[in-house]
Structures are given as C-alpha cells and as structure tokens.
Design a protein around this motif. Structure first.
Motif, PDB file in Angstrom:
ATOM      1  N   HIS A  54      65.884  24.786  70.006  1.00 15.15           N
ATOM      2  CA  HIS A  54      65.312  25.806  69.118  1.00 15.15           C
ATOM      3  C   HIS A  54      66.113  25.867  67.819  1.00 15.15           C
ATOM      4  O   HIS A  54      67.337  25.885  67.828  1.00 15.15           O
ATOM      5  CB  HIS A  54      65.342  27.170  69.814  1.00 15.15           C
ATOM      6  CG  HIS A  54      64.823  28.270  68.956  1.00 15.15           C
ATOM      7  ND1 HIS A  54      65.619  29.279  68.460  1.00 15.15           N
ATOM      8  CD2 HIS A  54      63.567  28.522  68.491  1.00 15.15           C
ATOM      9  CE1 HIS A  54      64.889  30.101  67.739  1.00 15.15           C
ATOM     10  NE2 HIS A  54      63.650  29.667  67.751  1.00 15.15           N
ATOM     11  N   GLY A  55      65.404  25.885  66.701  1.00 13.06           N
ATOM     12  CA  GLY A  55      66.045  25.909  65.400  1.00 13.06           C
ATOM     13  C   GLY A  55      66.142  24.551  64.744  1.00 13.06           C
ATOM     14  O   GLY A  55      66.399  24.446  63.538  1.00 13.06           O
ATOM     15  N   LYS A  56      65.939  23.481  65.503  1.00 13.56           N
ATOM     16  CA  LYS A  56      65.989  22.127  64.949  1.00 13.56           C
ATOM     17  C   LYS A  56      64.645  21.702  64.356  1.00 13.56           C
ATOM     18  O   LYS A  56      64.549  20.664  63.705  1.00 13.56           O
ATOM     19  CB  LYS A  56      66.426  21.126  66.020  1.00 13.56           C
ATOM     20  CG  LYS A  56      67.851  21.345  66.531  1.00 13.56           C
ATOM     21  CD  LYS A  56      68.220  20.312  67.573  1.00 13.56           C
ATOM     22  CE  LYS A  56      69.642  20.515  68.071  1.00 13.56           C
ATOM     23  NZ  LYS A  56      70.653  20.262  67.013  1.00 13.56           N
ATOM     24  N   LYS A  57      63.619  22.504  64.614  1.00 18.07           N
ATOM     25  CA  LYS A  57      62.291  22.223  64.093  1.00 18.07           C
ATOM     26  C   LYS A  57      61.599  23.560  63.856  1.00 18.07           C
ATOM     27  O   LYS A  57      61.823  24.524  64.590  1.00 18.07           O
ATOM     28  CB  LYS A  57      61.499  21.376  65.100  1.00 18.07           C
ATOM     29  CG  LYS A  57      60.127  20.935  64.621  1.00 18.07           C
ATOM     30  CD  LYS A  57      59.437  20.055  65.668  1.00 18.07           C
ATOM     31  CE  LYS A  57      58.060  19.638  65.189  1.00 18.07           C
ATOM     32  NZ  LYS A  57      57.359  18.797  66.182  1.00 18.07           N
ATOM     33  N   THR A  58      60.753  23.636  62.831  1.00 20.86           N
ATOM     34  CA  THR A  58      60.138  24.911  62.471  1.00 20.86           C
ATOM     35  C   THR A  58      59.402  25.531  63.647  1.00 20.86           C
ATOM     36  O   THR A  58      59.623  26.692  63.997  1.00 20.86           O
ATOM     37  CB  THR A  58      59.168  24.728  61.286  1.00 20.86           C
ATOM     38  OG1 THR A  58      59.874  24.137  60.199  1.00 20.86           O
ATOM     39  CG2 THR A  58      58.589  26.069  60.860  1.00 20.86           C
ATOM     40  N   VAL A  59      58.514  24.781  64.279  1.00 18.38           N
ATOM     41  CA  VAL A  59      57.813  25.248  65.477  1.00 18.38           C
ATOM     42  C   VAL A  59      57.981  24.191  66.561  1.00 18.38           C
ATOM     43  O   VAL A  59      57.539  23.055  66.394  1.00 18.38           O
ATOM     44  CB  VAL A  59      56.314  25.503  65.211  1.00 18.38           C
ATOM     45  CG1 VAL A  59      55.628  25.964  66.496  1.00 18.38           C
ATOM     46  CG2 VAL A  59      56.126  26.541  64.125  1.00 18.38           C
ATOM     47  N   LEU A  60      58.604  24.589  67.641  1.00 17.93           N
ATOM     48  CA  LEU A  60      58.871  23.671  68.745  1.00 17.93           C
ATOM     49  C   LEU A  60      57.773  23.796  69.787  1.00 17.93           C
ATOM     50  O   LEU A  60      57.444  24.905  70.234  1.00 17.93           O
ATOM     51  CB  LEU A  60      60.223  24.024  69.367  1.00 17.93           C
ATOM     52  CG  LEU A  60      60.971  22.947  70.155  1.00 17.93           C
ATOM     53  CD1 LEU A  60      61.301  21.768  69.250  1.00 17.93           C
ATOM     54  CD2 LEU A  60      62.253  23.536  70.733  1.00 17.93           C
ATOM     55  N   HIS A  61      57.204  22.667  70.210  1.00 20.36           N
ATOM     56  CA  HIS A  61      56.139  22.656  71.210  1.00 20.36           C
ATOM     57  C   HIS A  61      56.721  22.213  72.551  1.00 20.36           C
ATOM     58  O   HIS A  61      57.217  21.091  72.677  1.00 20.36           O
ATOM     59  CB  HIS A  61      55.006  21.727  70.778  1.00 20.36           C
ATOM     60  CG  HIS A  61      54.245  22.234  69.590  1.00 20.36           C
ATOM     61  ND1 HIS A  61      53.026  22.864  69.699  1.00 20.36           N
ATOM     62  CD2 HIS A  61      54.553  22.220  68.269  1.00 20.36           C
ATOM     63  CE1 HIS A  61      52.604  23.218  68.495  1.00 20.36           C
ATOM     64  NE2 HIS A  61      53.515  22.834  67.608  1.00 20.36           N
ATOM     65  N   VAL A  62      56.657  23.108  73.536  1.00 22.72           N
ATOM     66  CA  VAL A  62      57.306  22.895  74.827  1.00 22.72           C
ATOM     67  C   VAL A  62      56.272  22.949  75.947  1.00 22.72           C
ATOM     68  O   VAL A  62      55.389  23.810  75.953  1.00 22.72           O
ATOM     69  CB  VAL A  62      58.382  23.972  75.081  1.00 22.72           C
ATOM     70  CG1 VAL A  62      59.082  23.731  76.421  1.00 22.72           C
ATOM     71  CG2 VAL A  62      59.396  24.012  73.947  1.00 22.72           C
ATOM     72  N   LEU A  63      56.405  22.024  76.900  1.00 24.79           N
ATOM     73  CA  LEU A  63      55.625  22.106  78.131  1.00 24.79           C
ATOM     74  C   LEU A  63      56.542  22.612  79.238  1.00 24.79           C
ATOM     75  O   LEU A  63      57.531  21.948  79.582  1.00 24.79           O
ATOM     76  CB  LEU A  63      55.070  20.736  78.526  1.00 24.79           C
ATOM     77  CG  LEU A  63      54.432  20.664  79.929  1.00 24.79           C
ATOM     78  CD1 LEU A  63      53.159  21.507  79.999  1.00 24.79           C
ATOM     79  CD2 LEU A  63      54.139  19.219  80.336  1.00 24.79           C
ATOM     80  N   ASP A  64      56.251  23.790  79.775  1.00 24.48           N
ATOM     81  CA  ASP A  64      56.943  24.272  80.969  1.00 24.48           C
ATOM     82  C   ASP A  64      56.159  23.718  82.148  1.00 24.48           C
ATOM     83  O   ASP A  64      55.125  24.246  82.531  1.00 24.48           O
ATOM     84  CB  ASP A  64      56.981  25.798  80.992  1.00 24.48           C
ATOM     85  CG  ASP A  64      57.779  26.343  82.179  1.00 24.48           C
ATOM     86  OD1 ASP A  64      58.051  25.571  83.125  1.00 24.48           O
ATOM     87  OD2 ASP A  64      58.115  27.541  82.171  1.00 24.48           O
ATOM     88  N   ALA A  65      56.652  22.627  82.717  1.00 24.58           N
ATOM     89  CA  ALA A  65      55.898  21.885  83.728  1.00 24.58           C
ATOM     90  C   ALA A  65      55.927  22.536  85.096  1.00 24.58           C
ATOM     91  O   ALA A  65      55.180  22.120  85.987  1.00 24.58           O
ATOM     92  CB  ALA A  65      56.433  20.456  83.818  1.00 24.58           C
TER      93      ALA A  65
END
Length: 274
Positions: A104-115
């Motif tokens: 978090h913070g390394k990209k403007t909007v982070l896209h995460v899959l909580d698998a």
C-alpha cells in the motif's frame, strides 16, 4: 415445543440447512434454501434439539448468521463490517502491517484479490485504506454471510464505511476457477490459509467451530495448491498470512516477511508495483 423436537427427530433433517428466526423471515429463508439447494427447517426449530456439530444458516431480522447445533453449542457467527470489532481495528491501525505487506502506498490504487476471504475482515481493512479488493470465498454459506454484510454496510450511516464496501467485489467461487477477465488488472494475491487459533476468547472458539464443521473436507494440501496457483498468476506480489513461528507455506521461501506480534505476512515479490 415437543412437537418441533419430535418432528426433527423423525424427519432426521440434512445439514447444512436454512432456518428462519420468525415468520417475517420465512420468505427470505425459502429463497435462500431454494437458491443454495439446502433443506429448509420449520420455524421454531431449536438448535439444541438438532444433532451436534451441524451448521444452520439462520435468517434473522437484522441479517444472516451461521449457527452451530447441539447442546451447549456456541452462539451464532455473523459478518458485520460496521460492528465494534471492525471499528476497533480501524481506529487502532490494524491494517498497518497488512497494508505494508501488500505494498500500500507504492501505487495510487492497489488491486488485490483476497483468495480466501473467510469472514472478510482483512479484505475490509484493505478496502478501508484505499485498495480495490476482490473477495473470493468458495464455501457458499460464508459467501452468503459476506454478501449480506456488504448489502447492510452499503446502507450504513458512516460514509467511510459505505466508501470502503464500494471497493469490495465478491465472488462466490474457488479462486482457482476465476477466469482471465476476473483476474485482469490484479496487483496482489492475498492468501490467508486457516490455521489453529490460540486465543481462548468465546468469539474465536465459536468461529473455529463453524469453520471446522463447514470445511471438514478441506485438506492441508489445499493451501499449498493455492499458493502454487497464485505463483503462476501475472501479479506483482503474493502475500501469505502465517502464524508467527509456522513454516513457510508449501516450503517456498518468500522474498521477505512483515512480522507482527502473533502473525507474519510472507511476501513473494515478482516485480515492482507500478
């Protein structure tokens, strides 16, 4: 009461099953039973009169819950993003370590899959700090609890809560069955394989009882299989939540770990987040 107990004994209902708390919830209970292809128990049936160790999807006036059956069974398990537990996590910075692990913070909007979404707590915390999160839960009853909680939170008075749940997208599916479109644009895959909880709190005990009943056919190798699948996906990193002193999942060494007091996050970096 005797009639209900006798009927349950004679009918020997199958489980999991659906039960309405009262007449006002009967229609929703029927719809859920039909859609999930589960037996529908008669209104008024008692959990303590049912065979021990089974699970009931309980339809209450304020939402859905999972109830363990039998004498002395713990109380119901619910998903509530607006509840006191989630509020405490938000106010005390519970997402700090998790946020650091996913980048978090390394990209403007982070896209995460909580698998392995489970009760959705980690997914919600990620959404609360600004990530876009796709939740994947293959156990359909847990997925129903998540869907119910998302619907309720979307109508909450708290604007921060409403904004967070708008960043959550639920898939009632095994994550490995998602198609290319559903995986498109992901930056991070997050895995939280179930592990024995050491907490002695009543809340943890009843949640674990429910999980054990629902996931009795799950085998330890499922988690290794899931990590193997995740490592084949086109993402910048995979994050695995582990007990502090547990071995690395699948015996695969991570790039680094973010360590807390009771858990750690093993981070497998594949490329820079950009």
């Amino acid at each position: 009461m005797f009639a209900v107990r006798k009927m349950l004994h004679q009918a020997a209902p199958e489980f999991p099953a659906v039960l309405a708390a009262g007449g006002g919830q009967a229609e929703r209970a029927r719809d859920l039973a039909r859609r999930l292809q589960l037996p529908l128990l008669p209104i008024g049936a008692e959990f303590t009169a049912m065979p021990a160790g089974k699970v009931v999807l309980f339809v209450e006036p304020d939402g859905l819950a999972l109830q363990y059956t039998g004498m002395g069974a713990p109380g119901p398990v619910r998903v509530a993003f607006e509840g006191g537990d989630m509020l405490h996590r938000r106010r005390t910075g519970g997402a700090r370590l998790l946020g650091k692990a996913v980048g978090h913070g390394k990209k403007t909007v982070l896209h995460v899959l909580d698998a392995t979404a489970g009760l959705g707590r980690d997914a919600f915390m990620l959404a609360d700090i600004g990530c876009r999160v796709r939740l994947c839960e293959r156990e359909l009853l847990l997925a129903e609890l998540l869907r119910d909680a998302l619907d309720r939170a979307a109508l909450a008075r708290d604007p921060q809560l409403r904004a967070a749940v708008q960043s959550l997208q639920l898939f009632a599916s095994d994550s490995t069955a998602l198609d290319a479109g559903q995986l498109d644009g992901l930056d991070v895959i997050y895995l939280d394989p179930m592990f024995p909880q050491r907490s002695k709190s009543a809340a943890v005990k009843k949640e674990m009882a429910i999980f054990q009943a629902l996931l009795q056919h799950t085998v330890p190798s499922d988690a290794d299989r899931l990590l193997s699948w995740a490592l084949q996906q086109d993402v910048a990193r995979i994050v695995v939540k582990r007990p502090l002193r547990a071995p690395h999942l699948g015996a695969v060494l991570p790039s680094h770990s973010v360590v807390g007091k009771t858990v750690r996050f093993d981070v497998h970096v594949r490329r820079k987040l950009a």
